[in-house]
Design an enzyme around this catalytic site. Structure first.
Site, PDB file in Angstrom:
ATOM      1  N   LEU A  44      46.226  62.665   1.582  1.00 25.97           N
ATOM      2  CA  LEU A  44      45.653  63.975   1.869  1.00 25.97           C
ATOM      3  C   LEU A  44      44.270  63.774   2.483  1.00 25.97           C
ATOM      4  CD1 LEU A  44      46.604  65.816  -1.429  1.00 25.97           C
ATOM      5  CD2 LEU A  44      47.707  66.080   0.798  1.00 25.97           C
ATOM      6  N   ALA A  45      43.705  64.853   3.023  1.00 31.81           N
ATOM      7  CA  ALA A  45      42.376  64.721   3.626  1.00 31.81           C
ATOM      8  C   ALA A  45      41.387  64.129   2.642  1.00 31.81           C
ATOM      9  CB  ALA A  45      41.890  66.081   4.124  1.00 31.81           C
ATOM     10  N   GLU A  46      41.419  64.606   1.379  1.00 30.39           N
ATOM     11  CA  GLU A  46      40.565  64.028   0.346  1.00 30.39           C
ATOM     12  C   GLU A  46      41.260  63.992  -1.000  1.00 30.39           C
ATOM     13  OE1 GLU A  46      37.213  64.184   3.149  1.00 30.39           O
ATOM     14  OE2 GLU A  46      38.679  65.726   2.658  1.00 30.39           O
ATOM     15  N   THR A  47      40.931  62.943  -1.747  1.00 27.10           N
ATOM     16  CA  THR A  47      41.235  62.866  -3.170  1.00 27.10           C
ATOM     17  C   THR A  47      39.905  62.819  -3.905  1.00 27.10           C
ATOM     18  OG1 THR A  47      43.333  61.688  -2.847  1.00 27.10           O
ATOM     19  CG2 THR A  47      42.291  61.503  -5.010  1.00 27.10           C
ATOM     20  N   HIS A  75      36.222  71.255   0.146  1.00 27.95           N
ATOM     21  CA  HIS A  75      37.463  71.777  -0.441  1.00 27.95           C
ATOM     22  C   HIS A  75      37.847  71.027  -1.709  1.00 27.95           C
ATOM     23  CE1 HIS A  75      39.603  68.433   1.510  1.00 27.95           C
ATOM     24  NE2 HIS A  75      40.663  68.763   0.785  1.00 27.95           N
TER      25      HIS A  75
END
Length: 265
Positions: A44-47, A75
């Site tokens: 994902l874009a960020e964890t 986010h």
């Protein structure tokens, strides 16, 4: 080792929209290589990972893209706060995150159900665009400014929607990402944006809180008011309800849970 994991859609009140973030609560830090491997596996874009800091409501928070640790992520901060304030410590109405960008408080508004983040402003200044920026965007913006990322301002939302960036070209830029923005094209929306960060493994981010640390000061100055309703015009889309306060930007939004489970590492 089994660890809990959650996936939450941020900046939306509808599942499958907004920006999905993975959150892995920890009691103590794992090696950095393990954190990065988990983020790469999640893809994902960020964890986000957080660890309690002793006092109730204070946590140390870190964010990883599939390729690197980043200094600021909106986010995944919103999603982490939602998880804490609605599931893990629901007796609280505020949490504070110690991060690489300083202390970031997040408050739950009992009336609207939105979470409001208090982030540092990243004010953009005029700049000469490098050739790779203009070539990568494929359409020349009316104005180019820079802060932590490039800010390309277009005259209309139609121009913004039509962008088909050359991600390989944008990945050669020294800054971590490119913000494209334009005036809003729907009632009540002041500005629209898109965000590209192929250099850190995120070709187009669905909804980018950190980018609005730059977007909001620009539009607040241009429109002559502090309150800005922003929409990120990605395929998934997301709404941010923002307020510019000089050195700080307040970013509010909703979250929707999608997944809850465990991982084995």
């Amino acid at each position: 080792m089994r660890l809990p994991i959650y996936q939450v859609d941020a900046f939306t009140d509808t599942v499958f929209r907004g920006n999905p973030a993975a959150i892995v609560p920890l009691q103590s830090w794992l090696p950095d290589a393990m954190l990065q491997a988990i983020a790469a596996e999640n893809n994902l874009a960020e964890t986000a990972f957080f660890v309690p800091q002793g006092s109730d409501g204070r946590y140390h928070l870190r964010w990883f893209t599939p390729e690197v640790e980043v200094d600021l992520c909106g986010h995944a901060t919103l999603a982490s706060a939602w998880l804490l304030l609605t599931r893990l410590v629901p007796h609280l109405r505020k949490v504070e995150f110690e991060t690489r960008s300083g202390l970031l408080p997040v408050t739950l508004d009992g009336e609207t159900g939105r979470l409001e983040m208090d982030f540092p402003a990243r004010i953009a200044v005029p700049a000469n665009p490098p050739p790779a920026l203009l070539e990568g965007l494929g359409a020349a913006p009316a104005i180019v400014l820079e802060s932590a990322a490039w800010l390309a301002v277009y005259e209309s939302a139609d121009q913004l929607h039509a962008l088909k960036p050359d991600m390989a070209r944008l990945a050669t830029l020294e800054k971590y990402g490119v913000i494209a923005t334009a005036p809003g094209d729907r009632p009540g929306v002041d500005c629209v944006s898109r965000f590209f960060a192929p250099r850190v493994g995120v070709p187009e981010d669905p909804v980018t809180g950190s980018a609005h640390c730059t977007i909001v000061p620009y539009w607040a100055a241009r429109l002559g008011r502090s309150h800005i309703h922003a929409y990120q015009a990605s395929k998934r889309g997301g709404h941010l309800f923002c307020r510019f306060e000089g050195e700080r930007v307040r970013l509010a939004g909703s979250c929707m849970p999608y997944l809850e489970g465990s991982i084995t590492v």
